[in-house]
Design an enzyme around this catalytic site. Sequence first.
Site, PDB file in Angstrom:
ATOM      1  CB  SER A  74      -0.970  -0.040   1.190  1.00 55.47           C
ATOM      2  OG  SER A  74      -1.999   0.903   1.039  1.00 55.47           O
ATOM      3  CD  GLU A 136      -5.260  -4.125  -4.043  1.00 62.53           C
ATOM      4  OE1 GLU A 136      -4.929  -3.149  -3.343  1.00 62.53           O
ATOM      5  OE2 GLU A 136      -4.454  -4.991  -4.439  1.00 62.53           O
ATOM      6  CG  HIS A 173      -5.620  -2.449  -0.136  1.00 61.53           C
ATOM      7  ND1 HIS A 173      -4.730  -2.114  -1.142  1.00 61.53           N
ATOM      8  CD2 HIS A 173      -5.217  -1.750   0.965  1.00 61.53           C
ATOM      9  CE1 HIS A 173      -3.836  -1.240  -0.670  1.00 61.53           C
ATOM     10  NE2 HIS A 173      -4.105  -1.022   0.597  1.00 61.53           N
TER      11      HIS A 173
END
Length: 197
Positions: A74, A136, A173
């Site tokens: 991330s 995602e 995610h």
Amino acid sequence: MGIGYATNAPFSSERYYDFTLPVAVSELPVRPDGSPWPSPGGAENILKFIEDLKPEIGKRYKVDYNSQTLFGHSLGGLFALYVLFENPYAFQTYIAGSPSLHWNKKWFREEEDRFLSRLNQGNGDISLLLGVGELEGTHKSGMNENALELSKRLSLKESGVNVHFKEFEEEGHLSVLPPLINRALRFALKRNVPGKK
């Protein structure tokens, strides 16, 4: 070795500062709850911290300085890419999971030529794994598309970067982390076996 935060929360809001570059608020997506984003811009400091920490680790543990891997997910994935662009030979293998390129997309595009010229001055022996979860792909940030586009641009033969892009089926995610870590370990270890690429 891992660098983390003293918190019981899923993640620390300090990541927004530590793993990002300075960016105009107008360039950021609207935060899901509508509140202002924490201040960005501390990636340079964290990179310096890591570089200063390496010799200290080397004093305590046996370290192969020709076989170092940086893993981030991330905003951590964004940071891994920042280190790759800013100081490509700090590590030999980079794992950028679900990288939040939308935070500093403009910077990466502007720095790409300078990054490639740095590679031409080195030995070109760098590997990069970009991994994202299939689910995602629907996020408005364009996370998967951004990562795929970057992998295509860096896959140019003259870049000297061994780039792999992997979209993990039916993963989001957070759920992408276990398969990504599994792939990352194999990717980093395979890279460092003589005769294997």
